[in-house]
Design a protein around this motif. Structure first.
Motif: not given
Length: 385
Positions: A148-160, A319-333
């Motif tokens: 999934k384009p927006g679900d490309l992040k390693l976390t402690a939970e999915n590493l465990r 509608n014709d563009v897919t952004v990969f990774g985080e879609r939010d502008r938040d500097r923490a993300l």
């Protein structure tokens, strides 16, 4: 405080004045590939070569000056990431430093060790560990996200689920060099360290140009990035915590002591003197002390959040563009490295059309995160980002 701040905000005219390359008719939007170089760093290289281009360690006057400049560069590199100078080594690239580190593990890793590698990383933090596992017949485990384009992040939970009592090393990126998404390295490090003796090796190349790095706060065992991403020349630094260095076998000459510094163990005389001498200029650009540098980094993050927000709002609204990774502008993300695909168009075509109509320098391709682009996306080359 650095002269690039006014009331806590970036003075863009002052920022531009530090970079001679910006006088050209070119907008450098390919920050995933590197940054432009500070004028002070450029001048430092020329001065070193003109005045102190001698071998280090000599007792005569110019030799002492050369050694002093080099040592000041090492100290500045350590200060930049809140490390001790004995915990760093300078090399030609992050790729080379990771390769040296992997070679140093060849004798110290037990025969039944397991290494966990992330599929979304730059190949610099993959190939060395794949090679080590092959040479030593170690078990290699892969963390691979969903497609999934927006679900490309390693976390402690999915590493465990990948961790076991045999885990010796976990490797990951701090920020993907084509997605821009920021990983919570502190939580990942804490998860890795629930396994006695397990270590975490982090590629910080795409993170270091955008946020302050504090290796002690992150709790990492190894961390590397390249200075050419952070306004300097083409060299890199590797941090290894004092405790993790027990696993580092020296690659140095026979007459070097086993207790020698990390630079002796892994450096192999590959640190260019004149380039190391530029690092104090990079540190001073951000401010004269730690407090000033924190303010500069905060201003950079705020400015980047505004810039990436403009682009992301536009891309997310189509509608014709897919952004990969985080879609939010938040500097923490995320940091302002944005990858996207336009439906019905190849990415090379999009870039070349932009080239033809503007001075914007953007890029297409995998940027050495080839496994992410081809394997995780399932495109096998069809989906060039």
């Amino acid at each position: 405080m650095a002269d690039i701040l006014v009331d806590g905000n970036l003075d863009l005219d002052a920022v531009r004045s530090h970079f001679p390359a910006l006088k050209q008719n070119q907008i450098f939007f390919d920050n995933a590939g590197g940054s432009q170089v500070l004028s002070d760093a450029i001048n430092s290289i020329r001065t070193y070569l003109e005045e102190t281009n001698v071998q280090l360690g000599a007792s005569y006057n110019v030799g002492q000056k050369a050694t002093q400049k080099y040592n000041q560069g090492l100290q500045a590199a350590a200060d930049f990431i809140n490390a001790h100078v004995s915990e760093i080594v300078i090399g030609p690239s992050t790729t080379q430093l990771f390769a040296n580190l992997a070679q140093s593990f060849a004798l110290s890793f037990p025969a039944n060790a397991e290494i966990i590698v992330s599929s979304i990383d730059h190949e610099a933090n993959i190939s060395s560990w794949v090679r080590l596992a092959k040479i030593r017949n170690l078990t290699l485990k892969w963390w691979t996200p969903s497609s999934k384009p927006g679900d490309l992040k390693l976390t402690a939970e999915n590493l465990r689920p990948l961790l076991s009592e045999k885990t010796k090393l976990v490797t990951c990126t701090h920020t993907s060099n084509i997605l821009g998404s920021i990983h919570d390295i502190r939580r990942i490090a804490d998860e890795v360290h629930t396994v006695p003796g397990a270590m975490l090796c982090v590629d910080g190349v795409a993170y270091a140009p955008h946020r302050e790095v504090d290796v002690k706060s992150l709790g990492v065992d190894f961390y590397s990035f390249s200075w050419y991403k952070v306004y300097g020349p083409h060299i890199a630094v590797l941090y290894a915590s004092s405790s993790a260095q027990a696993s580092v076998e020296s690659l140095g000459h026979y007459f070097h002591a086993p207790a020698d510094t990390l630079a002796i163990k892994l450096g192999l005389a590959a640190a260019s003197y004149e380039l190391v001498g530029t690092i104090p200029t990079l540190l001073s650009y951000f401010g004269p002390d730690a407090s000033a540098r924190q303010k500069t980094w905060a201003a950079i993050a705020a400015h980047e959040e505004n810039l990436q927000g403009i682009l992301l709002d536009f891309l997310n609204g189509r509608n014709d563009v897919t952004v990969f990774g985080e879609r939010d502008r938040d500097r923490a993300l995320r940091v302002p490295v944005v990858s996207f695909r336009v439906e019905g168009r190849g990415s090379r075509e999009v870039v070349e059309r932009v080239d033809a109509r503007s001075d914007f320098g953007i890029r297409w391709g995998h940027f050495y995160s080839k496994r992410l682009v081809e394997e995780v996306s399932g495109g096998k080359g069809r989906r060039a980002w």
